[in-house]
Design a protein around this motif. Structure first.
Motif, PDB file in Angstrom:
ATOM      1  N   ASN A 214       0.840  -1.204   0.000  1.00  0.00           N
ATOM      2  CA  ASN A 214       0.000   0.000   0.000  1.00  0.00           C
ATOM      3  C   ASN A 214       0.873   1.251   0.000  1.00  0.00           C
ATOM      4  N   ILE A 215       0.292   2.304  -0.490  1.00  0.00           N
ATOM      5  CA  ILE A 215       1.033   3.554  -0.612  1.00  0.00           C
ATOM      6  C   ILE A 215       0.989   4.279   0.721  1.00  0.00           C
ATOM      7  N   GLU A 216       2.130   4.732   1.171  1.00  0.00           N
ATOM      8  CA  GLU A 216       2.154   5.477   2.425  1.00  0.00           C
ATOM      9  C   GLU A 216       1.935   6.949   2.136  1.00  0.00           C
ATOM     10  N   PRO A 217       1.313   7.637   3.058  1.00  0.00           N
ATOM     11  CA  PRO A 217       0.944   9.022   2.756  1.00  0.00           C
ATOM     12  C   PRO A 217       2.085  10.030   2.895  1.00  0.00           C
ATOM     13  N   CYS A 218       3.247   9.641   3.306  1.00  0.00           N
ATOM     14  CA  CYS A 218       4.291  10.644   3.484  1.00  0.00           C
ATOM     15  C   CYS A 218       4.864  11.044   2.139  1.00  0.00           C
ATOM     16  N   SER A 219       5.633  12.112   2.128  1.00  0.00           N
ATOM     17  CA  SER A 219       5.983  12.707   0.848  1.00  0.00           C
ATOM     18  C   SER A 219       7.058  11.926   0.102  1.00  0.00           C
ATOM     19  N   LEU A 220       7.912  11.254   0.805  1.00  0.00           N
ATOM     20  CA  LEU A 220       8.909  10.441   0.111  1.00  0.00           C
ATOM     21  C   LEU A 220       8.379   9.028   0.019  1.00  0.00           C
ATOM     22  N   THR A 221       8.408   8.473  -1.155  1.00  0.00           N
ATOM     23  CA  THR A 221       7.893   7.110  -1.252  1.00  0.00           C
ATOM     24  C   THR A 221       8.816   6.170  -0.489  1.00  0.00           C
ATOM     25  N   HIS A 222       8.205   5.066  -0.139  1.00  0.00           N
ATOM     26  CA  HIS A 222       8.835   4.083   0.709  1.00  0.00           C
ATOM     27  C   HIS A 222      10.182   3.636   0.160  1.00  0.00           C
ATOM     28  N   GLY A 223      10.202   3.416  -1.119  1.00  0.00           N
ATOM     29  CA  GLY A 223      11.428   2.921  -1.733  1.00  0.00           C
ATOM     30  C   GLY A 223      12.567   3.911  -1.594  1.00  0.00           C
ATOM     31  N   TYR A 224      12.270   5.175  -1.762  1.00  0.00           N
ATOM     32  CA  TYR A 224      13.326   6.173  -1.701  1.00  0.00           C
ATOM     33  C   TYR A 224      13.850   6.324  -0.287  1.00  0.00           C
ATOM     34  N   ILE A 225      12.955   6.234   0.675  1.00  0.00           N
ATOM     35  CA  ILE A 225      13.420   6.348   2.071  1.00  0.00           C
ATOM     36  C   ILE A 225      14.373   5.210   2.389  1.00  0.00           C
ATOM     37  N   LYS A 226      13.975   4.022   1.985  1.00  0.00           N
ATOM     38  CA  LYS A 226      14.832   2.868   2.273  1.00  0.00           C
ATOM     39  C   LYS A 226      16.191   3.018   1.601  1.00  0.00           C
ATOM     40  N   LEU A 227      16.162   3.481   0.364  1.00  0.00           N
ATOM     41  CA  LEU A 227      17.419   3.601  -0.375  1.00  0.00           C
ATOM     42  C   LEU A 227      18.317   4.638   0.265  1.00  0.00           C
ATOM     43  N   LEU A 228      17.742   5.750   0.680  1.00  0.00           N
ATOM     44  CA  LEU A 228      18.561   6.783   1.303  1.00  0.00           C
ATOM     45  C   LEU A 228      19.148   6.292   2.611  1.00  0.00           C
ATOM     46  N   GLN A 229      18.357   5.551   3.373  1.00  0.00           N
ATOM     47  CA  GLN A 229      18.885   5.036   4.629  1.00  0.00           C
ATOM     48  C   GLN A 229      20.020   4.051   4.370  1.00  0.00           C
ATOM     49  N   PHE A 230      19.837   3.251   3.330  1.00  0.00           N
ATOM     50  CA  PHE A 230      20.875   2.278   3.010  1.00  0.00           C
ATOM     51  C   PHE A 230      22.168   2.977   2.630  1.00  0.00           C
ATOM     52  N   ILE A 231      22.044   3.981   1.776  1.00  0.00           N
ATOM     53  CA  ILE A 231      23.242   4.697   1.343  1.00  0.00           C
ATOM     54  C   ILE A 231      23.912   5.377   2.531  1.00  0.00           C
ATOM     55  N   GLN A 232      23.093   5.962   3.383  1.00  0.00           N
ATOM     56  CA  GLN A 232      23.669   6.662   4.525  1.00  0.00           C
ATOM     57  C   GLN A 232      24.408   5.689   5.435  1.00  0.00           C
ATOM     58  N   ASN A 233      23.825   4.512   5.630  1.00  0.00           N
ATOM     59  CA  ASN A 233      24.492   3.519   6.475  1.00  0.00           C
ATOM     60  C   ASN A 233      25.832   3.114   5.912  1.00  0.00           C
ATOM     61  N   ILE A 234      25.837   2.862   4.622  1.00  0.00           N
ATOM     62  CA  ILE A 234      27.092   2.406   4.018  1.00  0.00           C
ATOM     63  C   ILE A 234      28.150   3.503   4.128  1.00  0.00           C
ATOM     64  N   ILE A 235      27.754   4.734   3.857  1.00  0.00           N
ATOM     65  CA  ILE A 235      28.724   5.825   3.915  1.00  0.00           C
ATOM     66  C   ILE A 235      29.287   5.951   5.325  1.00  0.00           C
ATOM     67  N   TYR A 236      28.409   5.813   6.308  1.00  0.00           N
ATOM     68  CA  TYR A 236      28.897   5.978   7.670  1.00  0.00           C
ATOM     69  C   TYR A 236      29.744   4.789   8.099  1.00  0.00           C
ATOM     70  N   GLU A 237      29.240   3.595   7.849  1.00  0.00           N
ATOM     71  CA  GLU A 237      29.945   2.428   8.380  1.00  0.00           C
ATOM     72  C   GLU A 237      31.281   2.210   7.711  1.00  0.00           C
ATOM     73  N   GLU A 238      31.366   2.517   6.435  1.00  0.00           N
ATOM     74  CA  GLU A 238      32.632   2.268   5.758  1.00  0.00           C
ATOM     75  C   GLU A 238      33.528   3.489   5.759  1.00  0.00           C
ATOM     76  N   GLY A 239      33.058   4.535   6.362  1.00  0.00           N
ATOM     77  CA  GLY A 239      33.943   5.678   6.564  1.00  0.00           C
ATOM     78  C   GLY A 239      34.204   6.517   5.339  1.00  0.00           C
ATOM     79  N   PHE A 240      33.238   6.638   4.459  1.00  0.00           N
ATOM     80  CA  PHE A 240      33.481   7.460   3.284  1.00  0.00           C
ATOM     81  C   PHE A 240      33.364   8.943   3.591  1.00  0.00           C
ATOM     82  N   ASP A 241      32.743   9.279   4.695  1.00  0.00           N
ATOM     83  CA  ASP A 241      32.688  10.699   5.013  1.00  0.00           C
ATOM     84  C   ASP A 241      33.590  11.040   6.183  1.00  0.00           C
ATOM     85  N   GLY A 242      34.344  10.107   6.644  1.00  0.00           N
ATOM     86  CA  GLY A 242      35.331  10.411   7.667  1.00  0.00           C
ATOM     87  C   GLY A 242      34.762  10.674   9.037  1.00  0.00           C
ATOM     88  N   SER A 243      33.463  10.466   9.225  1.00  0.00           N
ATOM     89  CA  SER A 243      32.899  10.810  10.526  1.00  0.00           C
ATOM     90  C   SER A 243      32.900   9.629  11.480  1.00  0.00           C
TER      91      SER A 243
END
Lengths: 464, 299
Positions: A214-243
């Motif tokens: 089902n479609i969620e009513p928030c402005s970012l579709t479900h797929g995009y939220i998941k993808l952004l979270q995934f990318i953010q996790n990888i960047i953080y865990e593998e240290g691509f942003d140095g943080s």
């Protein structure tokens, strides 16, 4: 120029490439091998990551897109921290090929890959990457393609200026001596051991999403939220942003490839209706760009813009991306019958080039660019190249032409002869040749043709 | 038409008001059933009796029919309806298929597209082939064929384009003068799409009859003669001159060309100096001293 040590970490391919280069060395300059640390290089203070080089114009760190001809059109390569948006062609043949080139380049250079798709499993995508071409193979392939136009003179040309066969005809900038962009053979698959040796993360949306449709009513579709979270996790865990304080390893580039973004398979109804949830994709791109700017990553997105019904969204998407390249294939369109395009498979449009730390754009002058997928290679050319090619055989490049203005008031042989010396560089685009054509049309007469005397091209013949 | 069934994946049968596609759909189902495949049908637009009419009993017994026509919203609460609405029905169909070659017929995809969000439907269609592959052990491309009947006039370019991009083959029905034709566009994963045209008719016993071509008297000329495009026109530079431009160019004398007219013009005595004069009215601040015109003698 001292080259940054940018050879890829793939042991087998680069080792043989260096060996082949030294065999054919006609210069006393030796290429720095990967073992040299470059400590006395003027670029030593720059971060030297495999597979990157600084831009010659503004020092921006660039990675290759996998296609050296496209790198040139984009001003040297894709800047780290930016998004390259490819507008797909109608049947998604050539855009998926560019996507694979991008990933293959990442594997050859030892970058970490992040492949996101809603249609195909990333593991399957990686199995179908093209195989890299090694140095002597490249020369053989180019010679194969050029043998159609072989004449006695061009034989000489190829023997002397052998090196220019390695360059695609589009190259107008200085020759890069280190292996920044690699060539790939589309008819072969990348060897399994290279893929397994590489580090990659896959995001296959149907598996990652919850089973509810089902479609969620928030402005970012479900797929995009998941993808952004995934990318953010990888960047953080593998240290691509140095943080991440726990990760203390050598810096590397993260290559993100997102396929078919905006298609209904991501849960976005952008392509289906005109008044759908139009903010979702633009918000995704905005957040993605923020993630990329703060990390050492480069992203390539392919998007089926021909399906998007609301044209305003396409312009918004273009503004939110950094570099935008559009592909238009001739399959099924009326251009297929146009004799101007008969040797090509489609047009490539450079829609936008970013201004990064710069006031001016870095756009090439050529506007009519077409591509062709040969059996092994993907080439990009200026359209009129083909039309003028048969005429160029009458006036081939690599020679100089002495022209005289017709009906000149002064006598023959006098010093006041109005003469022009046109010298074409061996790697000429259509323009110098076009000047010759214009002058001939204006009434100038060809007197003499001679070899080019220009030491930078390593020809040692006398001039006229 | 054997070539159509040889292709697997999502096949869209796009029909229109003039050229209906249900008979073609039934003919393809019959061929699949005779070929030993499992056939599952989701019926939404016509009743089960009407759909099964025309098939003989042996084939009818092999068809697995899911009926959404009689009670689509499950008001009767009989318990035999499929849960989850149309999407649930699609998923259930997928789960009930055994491994092996399967043909799924959706009658019609238009009905589903009008009632479900397009994105959800696209995801469900892709999921069907993937789940079948997981269960069956063979690549989904070989095993599953989903025939979807789509009415062209009902949908806008958006949903049609979205479904076309997912489909492995599109069969567009049209025809001339009573002869139906099918234009088949097949997309293979990494190759150029192929387009072919077949002329056919469906016989009363639902078998396909392929004809060679349209009736001769009504054969339209395929293309008007396209004029040869001159490759040197409409470029970013132009190598051709129009007639006027050429005349202007020829009549132009170059500046350093010493033609006879110029020579004469130079040799001819110029106009008298009297004709060119400078008129000057001295104003109040002028102090014209004939002995010292520049006014710089310090006297």
């Amino acid at each position: 120029m001292a080259a940054v040590a940018t050879c890829g970490t793939g042991a087998g391919s680069t080792g043989s490439m260096v060996a082949a280069g030294s065999k054919n060395n006609v210069t006393s300059f030796q290429r720095r091998g990967p073992r040299a640390s470059g400590s006395d290089s003027s670029y030593s203070r720059l971060v030297s990551i495999a597979g990157t080089r600084p831009s010659v114009r503004n020092g921006q760190l660039l990675v290759s897109t996998g296609l050296p001809a496209l790198d040139q059109l984009l001003g040297g390569g894709l800047a780290v921290g930016t998004v390259l948006l490819i507008e797909e062609d109608k049947y998604n043949i050539y855009s998926s090929l560019l996507f694979k080139y991008f990933l293959a380049e990442g594997i050859i250079n030892g970058h970490t890959l992040l492949v996101a798709s809603a249609k195909e499993d990333p593991a399957d995508i990686l199995q179908e990457l093209p195989a890299p071409l090694l140095d002597d193979n490249v020369k053989k392939d180019f010679d194969e393609d050029a043998c159609n136009h072989k004449t006695a003179e061009s034989n000489i040309k190829m023997k002397i200026a052998w090196r220019y066969q390695l360059l695609p005809k589009m190259e107008a900038g200085p020759v890069s001596s280190s292996r920044f962009g690699h060539y790939y053979d589309v008819s072969k698959k990348m060897p399994q051991e290279l893929i397994e040796a590489s580090k990659w993360h896959g995001f296959f949306f149907p598996e990652k999403s919850s089973s509810t449709l089902n479609i969620e009513p928030c402005s970012l579709t479900h797929g995009y939220i998941k993808l952004l979270q995934f990318i953010q996790n990888i960047i953080y865990e593998e240290g691509f942003d140095g943080s991440n304080p726990q990760v203390k390893k050598q810096k590397n580039i993260l290559r993100i490839g997102i396929q078919n973004l905006g298609s209904p398979l991501w849960g976005d109804d952008l392509c289906c209706t005109e008044n759908g949830n139009s903010r979702s994709l633009t918000k995704f791109l905005y957040v993605l760009r923020g993630l990329l700017r703060t990390s050492l990553s480069a992203c390539m997105i392919t998007m089926p813009t021909h399906l998007i019904q609301n044209k305003a969204i396409i312009s918004r998407v273009t503004n939110l991306s950094d570099t935008v390249v559009g592909l238009e294939s001739f399959i099924g369109s009326e251009r297929e019958t146009n004799p101007l395009y008969k040797d090509y498979h489609g047009l490539i449009h450079i829609r936008q080039i970013p201004r990064l730390n710069n006031l001016i754009y870095d756009v090439s002058d050529v506007k009519d660019l077409a591509f062709k997928l040969k059996r092994k290679l993907f080439t990009i050319e200026w359209v009129q190249d083909n039309y003028l090619r048969q005429e160029r055989n009458i006036y081939p490049p690599g020679f100089s032409y002495l022209l005289k203005q017709k009906d000149s008031a002064w006598g023959e042989g006098s010093l006041q002869h109005s003469t022009f010396l046109m010298s074409f560089l061996a790697k000429g685009m259509g323009f110098p040749f076009f000047q010759l054509k214009l002058l001939l049309k204006e009434g100038f007469v060809l007197i003499k043709k001679g070899m080019l005397r220009d030491d930078s091209l390593r020809c040692s013949h006398t001039a006229i | 038409m054997e070539s159509v069934l040889a292709l697997r994946g999502l096949v869209l049968l796009r029909d229109s008001v003039e050229w209906e596609g249900r008979s073609l759909l039934k003919a393809l189902i019959k061929k699949a059933a005779l070929g030993g495949e499992q056939v599952h049908i989701l019926g939404c637009e016509v009743s089960e009796e009407e759909f099964r009419a025309g098939f003989d009993s042996s084939i009818n017994s092999r068809l697995v029919y899911y009926d959404l026509f009689r009670d689509p919203l499950n008001w009767a609460q009989t318990g035999e309806a499929l849960p989850g609405g149309p999407l649930g029905a699609l998923q259930a169909m997928c789960e009930r298929t055994d491994p092996g070659p399967v043909t799924v017929a959706l009658d019609s995809l238009s009905w589903l597209l009008l009632r479900l969000p397009c994105a959800a439907l696209c995801q469900a269609l892709c999921a069907m082939s993937r789940q079948h592959a997981c269960r069956g052990g063979g690549p989904a491309a070989e095993q599953l064929c989903v025939l979807g009947l789509l009415h062209r006039e009902l949908h806008g370019p958006g949903p049609m384009g979205a479904l076309s991009s997912l489909a492995q083959a599109e069969v567009t029905l049209s025809g001339t003068a009573g002869q139906a034709s099918a234009h088949m566009l097949r997309r293979r994963p990494r190759q150029r799409p192929t387009l072919e045209t077949l002329w056919f008719s469906v016989l009363p016993d639902l078998s396909l009859d392929l004809q060679g071509g349209p009736p001769l008297e009504s054969q339209p000329h395929p293309d008007p003669h396209t004029p040869q495009v001159d490759p040197a026109s409409h470029l970013t530079f132009n190598l051709h001159l129009s007639k006027r431009e050429r005349e202007a160019k020829d009549s132009l004398t170059l500046p350093f060309q010493f033609s006879s007219e110029k020579q004469q013009a130079l040799l001819r005595p110029g106009p008298s100096p009297a004709t060119s004069r400078i008129f000057y009215e001295p104003d109040a601040f002028d102090d014209l001293d004939p002995e010292d015109p520049d006014g710089d003698l310090d006297v």
